[in-house]
Design an enzyme around this catalytic site. Structure first.
Site, PDB file in Angstrom:
ATOM      1  N   GLU A 190       0.357  -1.046  -0.121  1.00  0.00           N
ATOM      2  CA  GLU A 190      -0.084   0.008  -0.019  1.00  0.00           C
ATOM      3  C   GLU A 190       1.129   0.806  -0.018  1.00  0.00           C
ATOM      4  OE1 GLU A 190      -2.970  -0.595   3.015  1.00  0.00           O
ATOM      5  OE2 GLU A 190      -4.595  -1.462   1.865  1.00  0.00           O
ATOM      6  N   GLU A 383      -4.993  -8.059  -1.263  1.00  0.00           N
ATOM      7  CA  GLU A 383      -6.302  -8.349   0.442  1.00  0.00           C
ATOM      8  C   GLU A 383      -6.853  -8.297  -0.194  1.00  0.00           C
ATOM      9  OE1 GLU A 383      -4.622  -5.772   3.235  1.00  0.00           O
ATOM     10  OE2 GLU A 383      -2.029  -6.236   2.570  1.00  0.00           O
TER      11      GLU A 383
HETATM   12  C1  BG6 Z   1      -4.713  -2.605   4.615  1.00  0.00           C
HETATM   13  C2  BG6 Z   1      -2.766  -3.341   5.190  1.00  0.00           C
HETATM   14  O1  BG6 Z   1      -4.348  -1.586   4.687  1.00  0.00           O
HETATM   15  O2  BG6 Z   1      -5.332  -3.610   5.570  1.00  0.00           O
HETATM   16  C3  BG6 Z   1      -3.107  -3.976   6.610  1.00  0.00           C
HETATM   17  O3  BG6 Z   1      -2.298  -3.846   4.069  1.00  0.00           O
HETATM   18  C4  BG6 Z   1      -4.725  -4.000   7.416  1.00  0.00           C
HETATM   19  O4  BG6 Z   1      -1.633  -4.250   6.833  1.00  0.00           O
HETATM   20  C5  BG6 Z   1      -5.191  -4.417   5.640  1.00  0.00           C
HETATM   21  O5  BG6 Z   1      -4.487  -5.075   8.148  1.00  0.00           O
HETATM   22  C6  BG6 Z   1      -6.392  -4.323   6.583  1.00  0.00           C
HETATM   23  O6  BG6 Z   1      -7.045  -3.262   8.166  1.00  0.00           O
HETATM   24  P1  BG6 Z   1      -7.000  -3.463   9.292  1.00  0.00           P
HETATM   25  O7  BG6 Z   1      -7.044  -1.999   9.520  1.00  0.00           O
HETATM   26  O8  BG6 Z   1      -8.381  -3.993   9.458  1.00  0.00           O
HETATM   27  O9  BG6 Z   1      -6.089  -4.587   9.777  1.00  0.00           O
END
Ligand code: BG6
Length: 482
Positions: A190, A383
């Site tokens: 990101e 992701e």
């Molecule tokens: C992304 C990141 O923004 O979202 C991860 O690359 C992160 O590191 C994931 O864990 C989900 O976000 P959160 O805040 O729910 O953990």
């Protein structure tokens, strides 16, 4: 519906600072993420990252920790000691690929050492060799929100061009050591987060008096773009493979309605919050809309022709991105939804999870088509997933039907995009084994197919338990039936 692409890579994703634990073992240094204490959240719906409290002085207090606070990312899910069990679980679920990150601070704890830390290398050699022995591919992120804190303290973080050289040296070590076992490389997770929160990569305003916050965030980002282009150049030269991707937090939105003023507002939002980052890594130059924005914000990027040529000549080989939600945009004030980076508006047609993240499978199909049409580079969903507050039941599992529904909706969207002609070659589910949340620093926000028995204070056995979604995914992998 049947998923038809045979060589599609299905897998799970994690990050060192949220998953590994053992924050100070074998010579590792701290990073900023590991220096943020757990704060019980009164109001779960609010954006948790209080950026104003991210001063270096504040962060530094965590070193002595006189207040005896808990720092969740120092402990993660203890993957450092349980990685074999974790990889076995991914393999049992039928996964083809594991996306993980290497902690820079395990390899070069201060960033400026001449030689890498042998113990850190050993850990990743063991992990990768284990993956290979089990026949699972590896995608490695080189920087997942974890610039070693000593680099921030001594060099002022990513404002300093010396840090680019340190990152390239780190990359060279990784290619030498792991070039033959890593299948895909992502230099930055990101990368766009730096333009919102440069402190996350150890670049603090107080170390740069007289520099505006806009200058700080866009210069930090620029230096990371240059570092990424240099790493891509080096990787191509050393490894001779076209296996380098970007990773961008994708923020697809829709105009709130067809009123042209809202459509213009939406177009501008998509340029600045989304296309800008993909344009930089795919086309290698600043889009004109950003040059105009810089003029408006009085941002003057410190660069030169040589840097800009490196950027232009070294685009990535594929685009990867995180996709969790979509939002809406309007010229007038509208009610905001929550999200991982930037608040967008609510969408009355979508449901949200307990953290207010709006669930939108169709938006993934839209996003895949949009990025493919615009860049014509292979796509990888690095992701995706849904966080829920979950407890183990008496049968030592979690009946997470909502996660199964979420997967179905998004997997159908991928099949639809493939049928539309999009070149998308893989998907790694975020937090496939429960880990600490990046944004809220809590264990309670669980994304996994596998439950990890730790609470927000790292109390528990750390044992792993398969949720109902694990069984669903395994069956999906065997049958292709969504
Ligand atoms: C992304 C990141 O923004 O979202 C991860 O690359 C992160 O590191 C994931 O864990 C989900 O976000 P959160 O805040 O729910 O953990």
């Amino acid at each position: 519906m049947k998923f038809t692409k045979k060589d599609f890579l299905w897998g799970g994703a994690t990050a060192a600072n949220q998953f590994e634990g053992e924050y100070n073992k074998d010579g590792k240094s701290l990073n900023v993420a590991e220096m943020i204490p757990y704060t019980p959240l009164e109001d779960r719906a609010s954006m948790p990252m209080n950026l104003a409290s991210f001063t270096r002085a504040n962060i530094e207090k965590s070193i002595e920790n006189k207040a005896g606070l808990h720092y969740p990312k120092r402990f993660g899910s203890n993957h450092y000691n349980r990685y074999k069990e974790d990889i076995d679980l991914l393999v049992e679920a039928g996964m083809d690929i594991y996306r993980m990150s290497i902690s820079w601070g395990r390899i070069f704890p201060n960033g400026d050492e001449d030689q890498p830390n042998a113990k850190g290398l050993e850990f990743y050699h063991n992990l990768f060799n284990y993956c290979k022995s089990k026949g699972i591919k590896v995608m490695t992120t080189m920087h997942h929100f974890d610039t070693p804190y000593p680099i921030g303290k001594k060099y002022g973080g990513w404002m300093n061009k010396q840090v680019i050289d340190m990152f390239v040296k780190y990359a060279k070590t990784l290619f030498t050591e792991f070039g033959d076992v890593v299948d895909y490389w992502l230099p930055f997770n990101e990368i766009n987060i730096s333009s919102f929160a440069p402190m996350m990569s150890a670049t603090f305003p107080e170390d740069h008096p007289g520099v505006s916050y806009d200058q700080l965030r866009f210069q930090t980002l620029h230096n990371q773009f240059i570092a990424q282009a240099k790493v891509v150049a080096l990787g191509h030269e050393m490894l001779g493979k076209k296996n380098f991707g970007c990773m961008v937090a994708n923020m697809t939105s829709y105009p709130i309605d067809c009123n042209p003023v809202n459509v213009i507002e939406w177009q501008k939002q998509q340029q600045i919050a989304r296309y800008f980052f993909f344009d930089m890594v795919a086309k290698g130059e600043y889009p004109t809309y950003m040059l105009k924005l810089f003029e408006k914000l009085n941002v003057k990027i410190d660069t030169n022709d040589q840097e800009m040529a490196i950027l232009k000549n070294n685009p990535v080989d594929f685009l990867s991105f995180s996709y969790y939600m979509t939002g809406t945009v309007s010229k007038a004030e509208i009610e905001k939804a929550n999200g991982n980076l930037m608040g967008m508006g609510k969408n009355p047609f979508l449901k949200a999870n307990e953290w207010g993240w709006q669930i939108d499978g169709q938006g993934l199909r839209f996003t895949l088509n949009d990025l493919w049409d615009r860049y014509h580079l292979p796509l990888f969903i690095a992701e995706n997933g849904v966080g829920h507050d979950e407890k183990l039941n008496d049968q030592k599992t979690v009946e997470d039907d909502y996660r199964i529904d979420y997967m179905k909706e998004h997997f159908v969207a991928i099949q639809d995009a493939l049928d539309d002609g999009v070149n998308v070659f893989g998907y790694t589910m975020w937090g496939v084994i429960d880990l600490v949340s990046a944004g809220t620093n809590e264990m309670s926000k669980r994304y996994g197919l596998v439950y990890v028995d730790y609470d927000d204070y790292h109390k528990g056995t750390g044992d792993r338990f398969k949720k109902k979604s694990f069984t669903w995914f395994k069956k999906f992998k065997e049958s292709g039936e969504i």
